[in-house]
Design a protein around this motif. Structure first.
Motif, PDB file in Angstrom:
ATOM      1  N   ALA A   1       2.541  -5.827 -12.912  1.00 41.21           N
ATOM      2  CA  ALA A   1       3.184  -4.853 -13.810  1.00 41.21           C
ATOM      3  C   ALA A   1       2.972  -3.435 -13.286  1.00 41.21           C
ATOM      4  N   ILE A   2       3.907  -2.579 -13.613  1.00 35.90           N
ATOM      5  CA  ILE A   2       3.786  -1.160 -13.273  1.00 35.90           C
ATOM      6  C   ILE A   2       3.776  -0.387 -14.589  1.00 35.90           C
ATOM      7  N   VAL A   3       2.795   0.479 -14.720  1.00 40.80           N
ATOM      8  CA  VAL A   3       2.607   1.230 -15.955  1.00 40.80           C
ATOM      9  C   VAL A   3       2.426   2.713 -15.626  1.00 40.80           C
ATOM     10  N   ARG A   4       2.543   3.520 -16.650  1.00 42.90           N
ATOM     11  CA  ARG A   4       2.282   4.951 -16.487  1.00 42.90           C
ATOM     12  C   ARG A   4       0.804   5.163 -16.219  1.00 42.90           C
ATOM     13  N   SER A   5       0.508   6.046 -15.285  1.00 45.15           N
ATOM     14  CA  SER A   5      -0.890   6.354 -14.973  1.00 45.15           C
ATOM     15  C   SER A   5      -1.365   7.502 -15.863  1.00 45.15           C
ATOM     16  N   ASP A   6      -2.650   7.794 -15.768  1.00 46.48           N
ATOM     17  CA  ASP A   6      -3.224   8.872 -16.580  1.00 46.48           C
ATOM     18  C   ASP A   6      -2.590  10.224 -16.286  1.00 46.48           C
ATOM     19  N   ASN A   7      -2.096  10.407 -15.068  1.00 47.93           N
ATOM     20  CA  ASN A   7      -1.496  11.694 -14.704  1.00 47.93           C
ATOM     21  C   ASN A   7       0.037  11.676 -14.797  1.00 47.93           C
ATOM     22  N   TYR A   8       0.579  10.727 -15.509  1.00 56.62           N
ATOM     23  CA  TYR A   8       2.033  10.574 -15.622  1.00 56.62           C
ATOM     24  C   TYR A   8       2.713  11.876 -16.064  1.00 56.62           C
ATOM     25  N   ASN A   9       2.218  12.498 -17.115  1.00 57.28           N
ATOM     26  CA  ASN A   9       2.880  13.712 -17.635  1.00 57.28           C
ATOM     27  C   ASN A   9       2.874  14.855 -16.628  1.00 57.28           C
ATOM     28  N   ASP A  10       1.812  14.971 -15.849  1.00 60.37           N
ATOM     29  CA  ASP A  10       1.777  15.999 -14.808  1.00 60.37           C
ATOM     30  C   ASP A  10       2.720  15.660 -13.663  1.00 60.37           C
ATOM     31  N   ARG A  11       2.709  14.406 -13.233  1.00 58.95           N
ATOM     32  CA  ARG A  11       3.519  13.992 -12.094  1.00 58.95           C
ATOM     33  C   ARG A  11       5.012  14.039 -12.402  1.00 58.95           C
TER      34      ARG A  11
ATOM     35  N   VAL B   1      10.013   0.414 -15.435  1.00 56.86           N
ATOM     36  CA  VAL B   1       9.460   1.707 -15.868  1.00 56.86           C
ATOM     37  C   VAL B   1      10.454   2.840 -15.621  1.00 56.86           C
ATOM     38  N   LEU B   2      11.284   2.697 -14.594  1.00 60.15           N
ATOM     39  CA  LEU B   2      12.313   3.710 -14.356  1.00 60.15           C
ATOM     40  C   LEU B   2      13.337   3.733 -15.488  1.00 60.15           C
ATOM     41  N   GLN B   3      13.613   2.584 -16.068  1.00 59.77           N
ATOM     42  CA  GLN B   3      14.519   2.539 -17.218  1.00 59.77           C
ATOM     43  C   GLN B   3      13.954   3.362 -18.375  1.00 59.77           C
ATOM     44  N   ASP B   4      12.650   3.268 -18.587  1.00 56.50           N
ATOM     45  CA  ASP B   4      12.012   4.062 -19.641  1.00 56.50           C
ATOM     46  C   ASP B   4      12.112   5.556 -19.348  1.00 56.50           C
ATOM     47  N   VAL B   5      11.896   5.923 -18.094  1.00 56.29           N
ATOM     48  CA  VAL B   5      12.011   7.330 -17.698  1.00 56.29           C
ATOM     49  C   VAL B   5      13.444   7.799 -17.935  1.00 56.29           C
ATOM     50  N   TYR B   6      14.400   6.975 -17.553  1.00 51.78           N
ATOM     51  CA  TYR B   6      15.805   7.328 -17.740  1.00 51.78           C
ATOM     52  C   TYR B   6      16.121   7.510 -19.223  1.00 51.78           C
TER      53      TYR B   6
ATOM     54  N   LYS C   1       0.840  -1.208   0.000  1.00 50.21           N
ATOM     55  CA  LYS C   1       0.000   0.000   0.000  1.00 50.21           C
ATOM     56  C   LYS C   1       0.875   1.258   0.000  1.00 50.21           C
ATOM     57  N   ALA C   2       1.943   1.243   0.795  1.00 50.06           N
ATOM     58  CA  ALA C   2       2.865   2.388   0.820  1.00 50.06           C
ATOM     59  C   ALA C   2       3.524   2.548  -0.549  1.00 50.06           C
ATOM     60  N   PHE C   3       3.905   1.440  -1.144  1.00 51.66           N
ATOM     61  CA  PHE C   3       4.521   1.473  -2.477  1.00 51.66           C
ATOM     62  C   PHE C   3       3.538   2.034  -3.508  1.00 51.66           C
ATOM     63  N   ASP C   4       2.288   1.586  -3.464  1.00 52.24           N
ATOM     64  CA  ASP C   4       1.283   2.089  -4.401  1.00 52.24           C
ATOM     65  C   ASP C   4       1.094   3.602  -4.263  1.00 52.24           C
ATOM     66  N   LEU C   5       1.135   4.088  -3.023  1.00 56.96           N
ATOM     67  CA  LEU C   5       1.032   5.533  -2.795  1.00 56.96           C
ATOM     68  C   LEU C   5       2.155   6.264  -3.518  1.00 56.96           C
ATOM     69  N   MET C   6       3.374   5.775  -3.350  1.00 58.11           N
ATOM     70  CA  MET C   6       4.513   6.441  -3.976  1.00 58.11           C
ATOM     71  C   MET C   6       4.507   6.261  -5.493  1.00 58.11           C
ATOM     72  N   LEU C   7       4.028   5.133  -5.963  1.00 62.42           N
ATOM     73  CA  LEU C   7       3.890   4.970  -7.415  1.00 62.42           C
ATOM     74  C   LEU C   7       2.984   6.055  -7.980  1.00 62.42           C
ATOM     75  N   GLY C   8       1.852   6.276  -7.341  1.00 65.28           N
ATOM     76  CA  GLY C   8       0.937   7.322  -7.791  1.00 65.28           C
ATOM     77  C   GLY C   8       1.600   8.692  -7.758  1.00 65.28           C
ATOM     78  N   PHE C   9       2.364   8.942  -6.714  1.00 70.50           N
ATOM     79  CA  PHE C   9       3.101  10.201  -6.584  1.00 70.50           C
ATOM     80  C   PHE C   9       4.036  10.416  -7.779  1.00 70.50           C
ATOM     81  N   TYR C  10       4.658   9.348  -8.247  1.00 67.66           N
ATOM     82  CA  TYR C  10       5.587   9.451  -9.377  1.00 67.66           C
ATOM     83  C   TYR C  10       4.901   9.367 -10.736  1.00 67.66           C
ATOM     84  N   GLY C  11       3.608   9.051 -10.764  1.00 64.15           N
ATOM     85  CA  GLY C  11       2.884   8.994 -12.033  1.00 64.15           C
ATOM     86  C   GLY C  11       2.748   7.596 -12.601  1.00 64.15           C
TER      87      GLY C  11
END
Length: 170
Positions: free
Chosen positions: A97-107, A144-149, A80-90
């Motif tokens: 699997a971890i994917v980009r959320s709808d607010n990815y570009n804003d986050r 997903v961090l590799q993609d961001v990088y 649950k803590a991890f999911d919170l931070m995932l949302g924080f990062y977008g």
């Protein structure tokens, strides 16, 4: 429960952290508060070494690690803590699997910039997940961090190598 650590009591939801906050309180924070408050991340994602930024933060003991690895409740709360931070990062978790959320570009605008403190937080999260038996989530996050990088090499710089090392230390 009297013979378990304050960290475990915090993660079971029966004890507060050193600032008087319950886990459930922190899990309700909005993104602005997550960005501005700097002393919670060490409680949500403890490590086996002392924090250079929060000396009152817990340090994982062998008993803590064993407890997390063997308790579905502790792993659930960590997730649950991890999911919170995932949302924080977008990002968001869909199954394993971890994917980009709808607010990815804003986050992403909030944390992908030169020398951002969230790079250290991400390293901590990856290390913690690996230490406490949620390696599959750490690896999915790293993908997903590799993609961001790839998209933001100049801003992220050597932080990427810390993320990679956190995964490779498994």
């Amino acid at each position: 429960m009297e013979h378990i650590s304050q960290l475990l009591k915090f993660y079971y939801g029966v004890e507060v952290d050193d600032r008087g906050r319950f886990l459930q309180d922190i899990l309700q924070w909005d993104y602005g508060r997550l960005e501005c408050v700097h002393d919670f991340i060490q409680w949500l994602f403890p490590l086996i070494e002392h924090s250079a930024f929060n000396w009152s933060a817990p340090v994982l003991t062998r008993e803590d690690v064993e407890s997390f690895r063997n308790s579905e409740e502790l792993k659930y709360n960590l997730t649950k803590a991890f999911d919170l931070m995932l949302g924080f990062y977008g990002f968001q978790r869909i199954g394993s699997a971890i994917v980009r959320s709808d607010n990815y570009n804003d986050r992403i605008r909030n944390w992908v910039n030169d020398g951002n403190h969230n790079y250290l937080r991400i390293t901590r999260i990856l290390k913690c997940l690996c230490s406490l038996g949620l390696t599959n989530l750490a690896r999915a996050f790293f993908v997903v961090l590799q993609d961001v990088y790839t998209d933001h090499k100049e801003q992220i710089g050597n932080s990427y190598s810390y993320w990679k090392n956190a995964i490779n230390e498994i």
